[in-house]
Design a protein around this motif. Structure first.
Motif: not given
Length: 272
Positions: A198-226
């Motif tokens: 059965t024909p089955t297709e996969y499309l791989i995307g570019e990695p999601v850039d989360l650099t800025a948010l990761r730096e904020e979390v490492r600096a103490g930003r809490p992982l809030t539900p929002d």
């Protein structure tokens, strides 16, 4: 656009065996993974005619969090082929219900990660996945936690464990759209349609850039539900848009609602 049909270009199709380059890139595999390859490879080859687009976007080394939509109970077989054919070993976050008896022994030895939804062990599964990523492995996650209930197979609202992993590790977050396994097993009706290749297709995307948010979390930003919801929806939005490309039709603006009732095929646990 780079496109790969299974098997990997330049290699012969030998039932039950991976492409020759696979073993060379991965080194010596443990017994459990060798057994999984012997079983899964020919089954996936029989069920699906796989087509990969942009396999070069999947990093060959280093930690990878591969985020995919979920359209069938069979799509992990095809997704495992996608990862393996592109030079990596997949470690799935999977429902604990499949980790029973001998199968459970094999899955755990092969590095797969059981998830128990609605229990104190669910957080432990995320910790195990984070440790796996820290070790440089590739972890596959279905953030929807189950096959989508959307009648047209668009992604439903995802759980936020994917965002927690994405923000607290250094893994490349790679969105992937898969389309086709639902033609073999329709989860909504419970019907199995055994149509070889059965024909089955996969499309791989570019990695999601989360650099800025990761730096904020490492600096103490809490992982809030929002924050977790925002990042989860961003990642799954990429997956949804890739799926629209694969299907050749516009994506809906949001995500389908999560089910309020269980279906006959549901099992306890979560893949996300």
């Amino acid at each position: 656009m780079p496109v790969t049909e299974d098997p990997t270009p330049g290699t012969p199709a030998v039932p039950g065996q991976p492409p020759p380059r696979a073993l060379h890139e991965r080194g010596r595999l443990p017994w459990s993974l060798r057994l999984a390859v012997v079983v899964i490879y020919p089954v996936a080859s029989l069920l699906f005619r796989l087509r990969y687009r942009h396999g070069e976007r999947l990093p060959r080394t280093g930690p990878v969090l591969l985020v995919a939509n979920h359209v069938s109970v069979l799509d992990p077989l095809a997704c495992a082929r996608l990862v393996y054919d592109n030079g990596r070993i997949p470690h799935f976050l999977a429902k604990e219900a499949v980790f029973k008896g001998l199968a459970g022994v094999i899955l755990r030895d092969a590095g797969q990660i059981p998830v128990a939804r609605g229990s104190s062990e669910a957080r432990g599964a995320l910790a195990a996945a984070a440790a796996d990523l820290d070790a440089g492995n590739l972890v596959v996650i279905y953030p929807e936690g189950s096959v989508t209930r959307d009648e047209r197979w668009w992604p439903m609202q995802a759980r936020t464990g994917v965002a927690r992993l994405a923000l607290t590790t250094d893994a490349a977050v790679v969105p992937v759209a898969q389309w086709g396994p639902q033609r073999v097993h329709d989860y909504h009706t419970g019907k199995l349609h055994l149509r070889p290749r059965t024909p089955t297709e996969y499309l791989i995307g570019e990695p999601v850039d989360l650099t800025a948010l990761r730096e904020e979390v490492r600096a103490g930003r809490p992982l809030t539900p929002d924050l977790l919801r925002e990042v989860t929806d961003t990642i799954m939005g990429r997956v949804r848009d890739l799926l629209a490309d694969v299907r050749g039709e516009p994506a809906p603006p949001g995500f389908a609602s999560r089910p309020r009732r269980s279906l006959p095929g549901d099992r306890p646990g979560s893949a996300a």
